[in-house]
Design a protein around this motif. Structure first.
Motif, PDB file in Angstrom:
ATOM      1  N   ALA A  78       0.718  -1.158   0.022  1.00  0.00           N
ATOM      2  CA  ALA A  78      -0.125  -0.042   0.029  1.00  0.00           C
ATOM      3  C   ALA A  78       0.782   1.179   0.035  1.00  0.00           C
ATOM      4  O   ALA A  78       0.496   2.229  -0.812  1.00  0.00           O
ATOM      5  N   ALA A  79       1.891   1.314   0.642  1.00  0.00           N
ATOM      6  CA  ALA A  79       2.952   2.394   0.611  1.00  0.00           C
ATOM      7  C   ALA A  79       3.600   2.690  -0.723  1.00  0.00           C
ATOM      8  O   ALA A  79       3.818   3.712  -1.076  1.00  0.00           O
ATOM      9  N   ARG A  80       3.852   1.432  -1.545  1.00  0.00           N
ATOM     10  CA  ARG A  80       4.425   1.558  -2.947  1.00  0.00           C
ATOM     11  C   ARG A  80       3.299   2.144  -3.639  1.00  0.00           C
ATOM     12  O   ARG A  80       3.635   2.466  -4.813  1.00  0.00           O
ATOM     13  N   GLY A  81       1.965   1.936  -3.265  1.00  0.00           N
ATOM     14  CA  GLY A  81       1.118   2.235  -4.521  1.00  0.00           C
ATOM     15  C   GLY A  81       0.478   1.365  -5.235  1.00  0.00           C
ATOM     16  O   GLY A  81      -0.319   1.556  -6.175  1.00  0.00           O
ATOM     17  N   ARG A  82       1.044   0.150  -5.068  1.00  0.00           N
ATOM     18  CA  ARG A  82       0.628  -0.981  -6.367  1.00  0.00           C
ATOM     19  C   ARG A  82       1.017  -2.216  -5.584  1.00  0.00           C
ATOM     20  O   ARG A  82       1.894  -2.505  -4.968  1.00  0.00           O
ATOM     21  N   GLN A  83       0.447  -3.259  -5.998  1.00  0.00           N
ATOM     22  CA  GLN A  83       0.496  -4.533  -5.815  1.00  0.00           C
ATOM     23  C   GLN A  83       1.697  -5.066  -6.752  1.00  0.00           C
ATOM     24  O   GLN A  83       1.696  -4.850  -7.743  1.00  0.00           O
ATOM     25  N   THR A  84       2.359  -6.007  -6.206  1.00  0.00           N
ATOM     26  CA  THR A  84       3.419  -6.943  -7.067  1.00  0.00           C
ATOM     27  C   THR A  84       2.571  -7.855  -8.199  1.00  0.00           C
ATOM     28  O   THR A  84       1.534  -8.095  -7.627  1.00  0.00           O
ATOM     29  N   GLY A  85       3.188  -8.111  -9.113  1.00  0.00           N
ATOM     30  CA  GLY A  85       2.626  -9.384  -9.589  1.00  0.00           C
ATOM     31  C   GLY A  85       2.540 -10.515  -9.225  1.00  0.00           C
ATOM     32  O   GLY A  85       1.496 -11.426  -9.504  1.00  0.00           O
ATOM     33  N   ARG A  86       3.431 -10.901  -8.249  1.00  0.00           N
ATOM     34  CA  ARG A  86       3.380 -12.113  -7.348  1.00  0.00           C
ATOM     35  C   ARG A  86       2.115 -12.071  -6.558  1.00  0.00           C
ATOM     36  O   ARG A  86       1.225 -13.013  -6.638  1.00  0.00           O
ATOM     37  N   THR A  87       1.863 -11.084  -5.799  1.00  0.00           N
ATOM     38  CA  THR A  87       0.666 -10.822  -5.021  1.00  0.00           C
ATOM     39  C   THR A  87      -0.528 -11.057  -5.762  1.00  0.00           C
ATOM     40  O   THR A  87      -1.566 -11.707  -5.219  1.00  0.00           O
ATOM     41  N   GLN A  88      -0.538 -10.486  -6.908  1.00  0.00           N
ATOM     42  CA  GLN A  88      -2.044 -10.517  -7.632  1.00  0.00           C
ATOM     43  C   GLN A  88      -2.100 -11.988  -8.254  1.00  0.00           C
ATOM     44  O   GLN A  88      -3.249 -12.443  -8.169  1.00  0.00           O
ATOM     45  N   GLU A  89      -1.072 -12.517  -8.846  1.00  0.00           N
ATOM     46  CA  GLU A  89      -1.159 -14.228  -9.125  1.00  0.00           C
ATOM     47  C   GLU A  89      -1.538 -15.064  -7.856  1.00  0.00           C
ATOM     48  O   GLU A  89      -2.503 -15.827  -8.082  1.00  0.00           O
ATOM     49  N   ILE A  90      -1.066 -14.682  -6.595  1.00  0.00           N
ATOM     50  CA  ILE A  90      -1.480 -15.583  -5.569  1.00  0.00           C
ATOM     51  C   ILE A  90      -2.797 -15.519  -5.092  1.00  0.00           C
ATOM     52  O   ILE A  90      -3.519 -16.263  -4.893  1.00  0.00           O
ATOM     53  N   GLN A  91      -3.302 -14.213  -4.860  1.00  0.00           N
ATOM     54  CA  GLN A  91      -4.681 -14.024  -4.563  1.00  0.00           C
ATOM     55  C   GLN A  91      -5.669 -14.552  -5.528  1.00  0.00           C
ATOM     56  O   GLN A  91      -6.795 -14.918  -5.216  1.00  0.00           O
ATOM     57  N   ARG A  92      -5.248 -14.385  -6.781  1.00  0.00           N
ATOM     58  CA  ARG A  92      -6.337 -15.182  -7.633  1.00  0.00           C
ATOM     59  C   ARG A  92      -6.338 -16.516  -7.579  1.00  0.00           C
ATOM     60  O   ARG A  92      -7.363 -17.046  -7.829  1.00  0.00           O
ATOM     61  N   LEU A  98     -10.788 -21.689  -3.880  1.00  0.00           N
ATOM     62  CA  LEU A  98     -11.944 -21.959  -3.091  1.00  0.00           C
ATOM     63  C   LEU A  98     -13.366 -21.712  -3.847  1.00  0.00           C
ATOM     64  O   LEU A  98     -14.170 -22.638  -3.484  1.00  0.00           O
ATOM     65  N   ARG A  99     -13.258 -20.969  -4.988  1.00  0.00           N
ATOM     66  CA  ARG A  99     -14.580 -21.046  -5.691  1.00  0.00           C
ATOM     67  C   ARG A  99     -14.884 -22.477  -6.313  1.00  0.00           C
ATOM     68  O   ARG A  99     -15.890 -22.897  -6.553  1.00  0.00           O
ATOM     69  N   ALA A 100     -13.777 -23.213  -6.500  1.00  0.00           N
ATOM     70  CA  ALA A 100     -13.835 -24.777  -7.131  1.00  0.00           C
ATOM     71  C   ALA A 100     -14.764 -25.570  -6.079  1.00  0.00           C
ATOM     72  O   ALA A 100     -15.278 -26.468  -6.763  1.00  0.00           O
ATOM     73  N   VAL A 101     -14.885 -25.187  -4.990  1.00  0.00           N
ATOM     74  CA  VAL A 101     -15.464 -25.968  -4.092  1.00  0.00           C
ATOM     75  C   VAL A 101     -16.714 -25.622  -3.331  1.00  0.00           C
ATOM     76  O   VAL A 101     -17.293 -25.922  -2.480  1.00  0.00           O
ATOM     77  N   VAL A 102     -17.392 -24.394  -4.074  1.00  0.00           N
ATOM     78  CA  VAL A 102     -18.231 -23.807  -3.608  1.00  0.00           C
ATOM     79  C   VAL A 102     -19.520 -23.816  -4.407  1.00  0.00           C
ATOM     80  O   VAL A 102     -19.527 -23.254  -5.718  1.00  0.00           O
ATOM     81  N   ARG A 103     -20.563 -24.011  -3.933  1.00  0.00           N
ATOM     82  CA  ARG A 103     -21.898 -23.711  -4.822  1.00  0.00           C
ATOM     83  C   ARG A 103     -22.168 -22.034  -4.662  1.00  0.00           C
ATOM     84  O   ARG A 103     -22.610 -21.806  -3.694  1.00  0.00           O
ATOM     85  N   LEU A 104     -21.990 -21.441  -5.869  1.00  0.00           N
ATOM     86  CA  LEU A 104     -22.104 -20.192  -5.568  1.00  0.00           C
ATOM     87  C   LEU A 104     -23.514 -19.536  -5.861  1.00  0.00           C
ATOM     88  O   LEU A 104     -23.897 -18.534  -5.143  1.00  0.00           O
TER      89      LEU A 104
END
Length: 245
Positions: A78-92, A98-104
């Motif tokens: 947040a202090a840098r003003g942007r997420q790294t590509g690694r962070t975005q990849e992991i959170q996706r 988790l969505r793979a095992v949930v009835r949406l």
């Protein structure tokens, strides 16, 4: 024998502690050896615009490493003003897993935000996050059931993640950081308790690797995840023999 004293297929000491947050609808503190991740699940009475009036909910995730989770301090993203590509990849990855095992369509037009915050990192933070986030999500849905907002558990299967690698020509499970940084092949597997594969990430760090090694890593990952499913059920107070979630 590894430097930790573990055999090649042995996991680190793993604990999943549910209900560690006073305020979150669901929470879990996941410890994979010296990797510690706090997972919380927050329920929101709204969904992204593309799901409005659909009768379906959504599960999404955010992931972050605290400034002193590693041996040197790193700035908050947040202090840098942007997420790294690694962070975005992991959170996706966490959200997909988790969505793979949930009835949406099983919890109304609500969104669950899974926050996975790495307090201490020693390899395998993404797989520990997925494994702990399952427990937190289960607890959040339990909360909806207790409140009379839904009648049944929307989770239809368990999901867990584990890292594997090839080190010195030998396949090993649940790598710590020293092993991960030296591995010829680095892999992560996300597997359901029904035997389904959600994600397979495998990289030849020092050149190509064989199908034989990939198959062996998968077999070891399946055995490892079977152990993780039991630990998840223990954390949730569920019978080990029952197949319902």
């Amino acid at each position: 024998m590894r430097s930790s004293g573990r055999a090649a297929t042995d996991l680190r000491h793993i604990t999943l502690e549910a209900d560690v947050s006073k305020h979150a609808e669901g929470s879990c503190f996941a410890r994979f050896g010296d990797t510690h991740v706090l997972c919380t699940a927050s329920m929101e009475e709204r969904v992204p615009p593309f799901l409005r009036n659909s009768g379906r909910g959504w599960v999404t995730a955010e992931y972050g490493m605290l400034p002193r989770s590693t041996n040197v301090r790193t700035d908050r993203e947040a202090a840098r003003g942007r997420q790294t590509g690694r962070t975005q990849e992991i959170q996706r990855l966490i959200g997909r897993s988790l969505r793979a095992v949930v009835r949406l369509d099983g919890f109304g037009e609500r969104q669950v935000r899974l926050d996975c915050d790495v307090i201490q990192a020693d390899g395998g933070t993404r797989t520990a996050s997925i494994t702990g986030a399952y427990v937190a999500l289960h607890r959040a849905f339990d909360h909806l059931i207790r409140e009379g907002l839904i009648s049944s558990q929307p989770l239809v299967d368990q999901v867990a993640g584990i890292s594997c690698g090839l080190i010195g020509g030998e396949v090993m499970a649940d790598l710590d950081y020293s092993e991960d940084s030296a591995a010829e092949v680095d892999a992560n597997f996300v597997i359901t308790s029904g035997g389904g594969l959600v994600e397979v990430q495998a990289t030849g760090e020092q050149g190509p690797f064989s199908r034989v090694h990939l198959d062996k890593m998968l077999r070891i990952a399946e055995v490892a995840c079977d152990q993780l499913f039991l630990i998840q059920r223990d954390a949730l107070g569920l019978s080990r023999d029952s197949i319902d979630t």
